[in-house]
Design a protein around this motif. Structure first.
Motif, short mmCIF file in Angstrom:
data_model
loop_
_atom_site.label_atom_id
_atom_site.label_comp_id
_atom_site.label_asym_id
_atom_site.label_seq_id
_atom_site.Cartn_x
_atom_site.Cartn_y
_atom_site.Cartn_z
N ALA A 1 -6.12 9.58 -29.55
CA ALA A 1 -7.07 9.88 -28.16
C ALA A 1 -7.12 9.03 -27.25
CB ALA A 1 -8.44 9.88 -29.24
N CYS B 1 -3.60 17.24 -27.96
CA CYS B 1 -4.02 15.76 -28.57
C CYS B 1 -5.51 15.76 -29.17
CB CYS B 1 -4.33 15.16 -27.00
SG CYS B 1 -3.01 14.82 -26.22
N ALA B 2 -6.30 16.34 -29.02
CA ALA B 2 -7.47 16.31 -29.83
C ALA B 2 -7.32 16.99 -31.38
CB ALA B 2 -8.58 17.16 -29.18
N THR C 1 -12.27 12.78 -31.28
CA THR C 1 -12.47 13.52 -30.60
C THR C 1 -13.56 13.19 -29.54
OG1 THR C 1 -12.37 15.13 -32.31
CG2 THR C 1 -13.00 16.16 -30.29
N ASN D 1 -11.99 19.43 -36.36
CA ASN D 1 -11.60 20.13 -35.59
C ASN D 1 -12.23 21.28 -34.98
OD1 ASN D 1 -9.15 18.80 -34.80
ND2 ASN D 1 -7.61 19.76 -36.26
N VAL E 1 -16.50 19.26 -30.90
CA VAL E 1 -16.11 18.18 -30.00
C VAL E 1 -16.79 16.93 -30.41
CG1 VAL E 1 -17.74 18.45 -28.20
CG2 VAL E 1 -15.32 17.55 -27.59
N THR F 1 -3.52 10.49 -24.78
CA THR F 1 -4.38 11.68 -23.92
C THR F 1 -4.09 11.32 -22.51
OG1 THR F 1 -6.04 12.10 -25.66
CG2 THR F 1 -6.55 12.77 -23.29
N TRP G 1 -11.60 10.97 -27.39
CA TRP G 1 -10.83 12.07 -26.24
C TRP G 1 -11.55 12.51 -25.12
CZ3 TRP G 1 -11.72 17.38 -25.96
CH2 TRP G 1 -10.64 18.06 -25.39
N LEU G 2 -12.67 12.84 -25.61
CA LEU G 2 -13.73 13.27 -24.47
C LEU G 2 -14.10 12.61 -23.49
CD1 LEU G 2 -15.17 16.01 -23.92
CD2 LEU G 2 -17.25 15.06 -25.02
#
Length: 396
Positions: free
Chosen positions: A96, A121-122, A351, A342, A345, A100, A354-355
């Motif tokens: 992440a 990626c996520a 995740t 998964n 989000v 990313t 990642w966001l």
């Protein structure tokens, strides 16, 4: 409402405290339990920010675009494979925060739609998160009292992990096929990697080796990761004659109170008897291990999206300690905790990280946009992984 995620976790923790559902002492105890996770995240974020500042991401991005040879689909495959390797040896959180930004840079250089590559990626960060124990810190939480040997781990999870990785790839490829059908730029200028960039790459590789050694010795990963990140950041800053304060300013420190709030939530659940009730419910599931594993894995997969998989893993760990289910059931719980996020989000810490990374780059993904993809990708991967694990158990 686009508010930072840590606000909700901290607000929930303060509400528990204000309502008297958890004491001040219990709150401090809960915060202290997350120390290993805090240290792990600090190390990974330092490595990521060092790599970003010293051009490693741009260099990796140009290399990937060149090897894609003008094909968006091939670039997608390369990024997904890189995600599998990084998740396996550095953890899903590393994918992440480390991969990313490089993928975002690759999308810009390739002049292609970034979202399918970012989604890769996520989703791979969770799909490949049980190849090894270190692939997800939640694995170490779930098996904190009875960690299998590396050989036993691979015997139980190598094939289910492969099933998860392959099914996730093809389902995401199917969902995003229109965006990946075109061509992308090729033969882009590859920047010369600076001495600081090479040193950062070396630090990341050494960190991966260190994590493997610590995992083999059944040692906590937080402090070694933090020390590796701090040493790499300081060494590279000294080499480049730049201030490490610049690195510290670029880190998303809000993730630490987020984790602290989640640990407080779990402590409150345990002290108010909720976890005891869950343990009793698990003990009353029909004693066929395969059925119990399927039900338990599916339940925690959904629950991970309601409260995040870090507290779900902590709750499952406590439930396991109280109910002593069969090993197949524990394996099913782990698969659910790892793949389940998964769907949404907010399902896993990786995740959420990642966001935060893609928001810093000017991109964003709404809850509903991610859910549409997750609803198509997660259930088949979960069924494939759980089914494969049960077949392994039947063959023994």
């Amino acid at each position: 409402m686009r508010w930072p995620e840590w606000i909700w976790a901290v607000a929930g923790a303060l509400l528990l405290l204000a309502l008297g559902l958890i004491s001040v002492d219990a709150t401090l105890t809960a915060v202290g339990k997350g120390m290993d996770v805090y240290l792990f995240l600090i190390g990974m974020m330092l490595l990521s920010e060092t790599a970003r500042i010293h051009g490693l991401f741009d260099w990796v991005a140009a290399t990937a675009v060149d090897h894609a040879r003008g094909s968006s689909g091939r670039l997608f495959l390369l990024i997904y494979m890189a995600g599998v390797v990084i998740t396996t040896f550095l953890s899903n959180d590393a994918t992440a925060v480390v991969l990313t930004p490089a993928v975002f840079a690759a999308a810009r250089k390739a002049e292609t739609e970034p979202l399918p590559l970012l989604l890769a990626c996520a989703l791979v960060a969770n799909a490949a998160s049980f190849v090894l124990p270190i692939s997800n810190p939640a694995n170490l939480v779930l098996y904190s009292s009875d960690m299998p040997s590396l050989g036993a781990w691979l015997g139980a999870f190598a094939l289910p992990s492969l099933a998860s990785i392959v099914v996730t790839f093809w389902m995401l490829r199917l969902v995003e096929r229109k965006r990946l059908s075109g061509s992308c730029a090729c033969d882009v200028d590859r920047p010369v990697l600076s001495h600081g960039g090479w040193a950062t790459l070396g630090g990341i590789v050494m960190t991966a080796g260190l994590l493997l050694v610590m995992s083999a010795l059944d040692r906590p990963l937080g402090l070694p990761t933090a020390l590796a990140g701090i040493c790499t950041a300081l060494a590279v800053s000294l080499l480049a004659r730049s201030s490490p304060i610049r690195l510290a300013k670029g880190i998303s420190w809000g993730v630490l109170p987020l984790v602290g709030g989640l640990f407080i939530l779990v402590e409150a659940l345990e002290r108010t008897g909720v976890i005891g009730a869950l343990a009793a419910a698990l003990a009353n599931v029909p004693r066929t291990p395969a059925f119990a594993a399927l039900v338990s894995g599916s339940v925690v997969a959904v629950a991970s999206n309601l409260v995040n998989n870090l507290p779900t893993g902590l709750i499952a760990s406590t439930v396991i300690a109280q109910s002593h289910p069969a090993r197949l059931v524990v394996d099913g719980l782990l698969i659910g905790v790892d793949i389940g996020p998964n769907l949404s989000v907010t399902g896993s810490l990786a995740t959420i990280l990642w966001l935060q990374v893609i928001r810093r780059e000017g991109e964003d993904v709404s809850f509903w946009r991610f859910l549409k993809v997750g609803a198509a990708v997660m259930p088949p991967a979960l069924v494939a992984a759980l089914g494969t694990r049960m077949l392994i158990d039947l063959s023994l």
